[in-house]
Enzyme design. Structure first.
Site, mmCIF file in Angstrom:
data_model
loop_
_atom_site.group_PDB
_atom_site.id
_atom_site.type_symbol
_atom_site.label_atom_id
_atom_site.label_comp_id
_atom_site.label_asym_id
_atom_site.label_seq_id
_atom_site.Cartn_x
_atom_site.Cartn_y
_atom_site.Cartn_z
ATOM 1 N N TYR A 166 0.849 -1.206 0.000
ATOM 2 C CA TYR A 166 0.000 0.000 0.000
ATOM 3 C C TYR A 166 0.882 1.253 0.000
ATOM 4 C CZ TYR A 166 -3.534 3.289 1.849
ATOM 5 O OH TYR A 166 -4.379 4.356 2.057
ATOM 6 N N LYS A 170 1.169 4.130 -2.821
ATOM 7 C CA LYS A 170 0.774 5.500 -2.479
ATOM 8 C C LYS A 170 1.928 6.484 -2.679
ATOM 9 C CE LYS A 170 -3.564 5.306 -1.206
ATOM 10 N NZ LYS A 170 -4.578 5.793 -2.181
#
Ligand SMILES: NC(=O)c1ccc[n+]([C@@H]2O[C@H](COP(=O)([O-])OP(=O)(O)OC[C@H]3O[C@@H](n4cnc5c(N)ncnc54)[C@H](O)[C@@H]3O)[C@@H](O)[C@H]2O)c1
Length: 317
Positions: A166, A170
């Site tokens: 993640y 990001k």
């Protein structure tokens, strides 16, 4: 202070069937934007669905006499991205605002991360933003106006345990924003990245050890948090950043617990090594404190700016 209006503007918000995206959609619609509410309608880990989550947000907007259309395409494919932008063009004839907000979360300690998790996280968050932004940017460039916001995360910019895939996806969005903002500026297309915090179904994905870590931090807050951990505390920054009133581009902004801040990637002035020979690893060790000194820093606006900053330091050395 005049009211920030989106009259005549068309906004696409991906992943707007719930959570933060829903709140952005409602506020933009109230301010006059025609809104494309995109949502594939999955569980927050990307499993399940598709479902018609977007319909209820479109229903809320239309019930207030405002303008919105639903899109159920996935951001995770190039065809999905094209279809989302085509929905806006068919319904409203232009695209002025794109908020790349769709996302999923799967946490795992690094040594337990599966290939499928890495691939899925990169394809929804990072590739997903490319998929929607490319067709939207082409239109924006042609019309010489656009506002693009990338939902990044503090997990990627600052780090958070058990979120390697993640966080990498990001942080990748910040790289995309850094480059696109430089290309888009001359064409009136401004791009920024957002690090939001809000209670949503994503938070429920935290592991016991993460909950403990955050529980200890929030225990310090006592009564000071109020409602500041809810989507309406993030939306005002988002709405400002995608408005005509905002001239910022190439920025990373945090909206977290009622604190609104700009986040910078900075370089220390560092150590200027010898010119006539390459330094050794021992030279680096000897100067490591200076290399890491955060007292004097610059915030390069581009790769070119970093070279310029170094050359200025060379002149002074
Ligand atoms: N909530 C937070 O504290 C927080 C913190 C940092 C970053 N973010 C980011 O903000 C964004 C919104 O998060 P949220 O908390 O509102 O979560 P959420 O789960 O409520 O919303 C995300 C939405 O994206 C949709 N979605 C998932 N995959 C999709 C796909 N392939 N195509 C289209 N839609 C898809 C989901 O159906 C969901 O409605 C996410 O990108 C998230 O990573 C949230």
């Amino acid at each position: 202070m005049s009211t920030i209006s989106f009259a005549g503007r068309v906004a696409i918000i991906t992943g707007a069937g719930g959570g933060l995206g829903r709140d952005y959609a409602l506020d933009l619609a109230r301010r006059g934007a025609a809104v494309v509410v995109n949502d594939l309608g999955t569980n927050s880990d990307g499993t399940g669905g598709p479902s018609r989550m977007a319909d209820s947000v479109v229903g809320e907007i239309r019930a207030a006499g405002l303008s919105a259309v639903a899109s159920y395409d996935s951001v995770a494919t190039a065809e999905g991205g094209e279809a989302i932008v085509a929905t806006a063009m068919k319904a409203f004839g232009r695209v002025d605002v794109l908020i790349n907000n769709a996302g999923i979360l799967r946490n795992a300690p690094f040594d337990e991360l599966e290939d499928s998790t890495i691939d899925t996280m990169l394809s929804v968050h990072l590739k997903g933003a490319f998929n929607v932004t490319r067709p939207a940017y082409r239109l924006m460039k042609r019309q010489r106006y656009g506002r693009i916001l990338f939902a990044s995360s503090a997990a990627g910019m600052f780090g958070n345990t058990e979120q390697a895939a993640y966080g990498a996806a990001k942080a990748g969005l910040v790289g995309l924003m850094n480059v696109l903002s430089l290309e888009g500026r001359a064409h009136g297309v401004l791009c920024n990245a957002l690090l939001p915090t809000a209670e949503s179904r994503m938070g429920a994905q935290m592991s016991a050890s993460q909950m403990k870590e955050f529980g200890e931090v929030f225990a310090m807050a006592g009564p000071y948090l109020g409602n500041s951990g809810t989507p309406p505390f993030v939306t005002p920054l988002v709405v400002y950043l995608v408005s005509e009133a905002c001239s910022s581009t190439h920025g990373i902004y945090s909206a977290s617990l009622g604190r609104y801040a700009r986040v910078f990637v900075a370089a220390s002035n560092g150590w200027i090594g010898p010119r006539d020979r390459a330094p050794t690893a021992e030279d680096v060790e000897a100067h490591f404190t200076t290399i890491c000194d955060q007292k004097n820093v610059t915030v390069p606006g581009s790769l070119r700016d970093e070279f310029t900053d170094i050359i200025k330091l060379l002149h002074k050395s």
